[in-house]
Design an enzyme around this catalytic site. Structure first.
Site: not given
Length: 242
Positions: A9, A87, A94, A96
């Site tokens: 970010n 999930y 994400g 990451d």
């Protein structure tokens, strides 16, 4: 040799691995990408493969630059991974977080692992000893909390991160430091405690830009590794190159 390109970010990271050994790491602002990339190629002429992980904004031109030079993998949810993803929205997970889970499965096999990534956001990711990724949590990181207090109030100043000397702030500045830093520390310890009630054999990894700042303040036992994400990305590159 492998090139890891991690676009976050706030910053871009370059890392170079020789097999599993991290031999170089650089963090820089995105607007200097091309200059840093050209320097890196000259310094490491033996680079053969690359992986790109981007939660930020890497342009198609920058991606093409890397693809033209190396056998390149772009990290998405469609690659092969050494875990079962439970999930409910796997395509929104994400990249990451995917890399962190891969690092945990590789380095801590047959363990229940909670990975805490303390960066712009604090992410919590849990993978079971039989390699099922269940999910976790996302909350604001240290810097984001300082910035929010400044942006969303009329009179609170924007402060640099600082460890408070006491829980009781006796000025506006010390009160902000106490609220932000102690709040994050208590949050992390509290979440670890909750996991420990269900998984007594829990392994906890703390990583991210604020890992070193926070590691000595936590009461729970952790493994602090600021390079855990990069190691996960290198593992994914090798895993998908076979």
């Amino acid at each position: 040799m492998n090139l890891i390109v991690d676009v976050g970010n706030t910053y871009v990271k370059f890392a170079v691995f020789d097999d599993e050994n991290l031999i170089y790491k650089l963090s820089f602002k995105l607007n200097t990408f091309k200059m840093q990339y050209e320097i890196l190629k000259k310094d490491f002429p033996k680079l053969k493969k690359a992986i790109i992980s981007s939660v930020g904004n890497l342009s198609s031109e920058q991606v093409t630059l890397i693809r033209n030079d190396f056998n390149t993998v772009e990290l998405t949810s469609k690659l092969n991974f050494p875990f079962i993803n439970d999930y409910q929205t796997p395509t929104t997970l994400g990249v990451d977080r995917i890399a962190l889970v891969c690092a945990s499965v590789n380095q801590f096999p047959n363990k229940n692992v909670l990975i805490i990534d303390a960066g712009t956001c604090i992410t919590y990711d849990f993978v079971t000893k039989d390699n099922h990724y269940l999910g976790g949590a996302i909350s604001p990181g240290l810097r984001l909390r300082y910035v929010s207090l400044n942006n969303l109030t009329a009179n609170l100043p924007l402060l640099e991160t600082k460890l408070p000397h006491t829980i009781v702030g006796n000025s506006t500045e010390s009160s902000i430091h106490s609220g932000v830093v102690n709040g994050v520390i208590k949050e992390i310890d509290g979440i670890i405690d909750q996991y420990l009630t269900d998984y007594s054999d829990l392994t906890v990894i703390l990583t991210g830009g604020d890992a070193n700042f926070l590691s000595n303040q936590l009461k729970n036992s952790i493994f602090a590794n600021s390079n855990f994400l990069l190691e996960g990305l290198n593992f994914i590159l090798e895993y998908n190159s076979k």
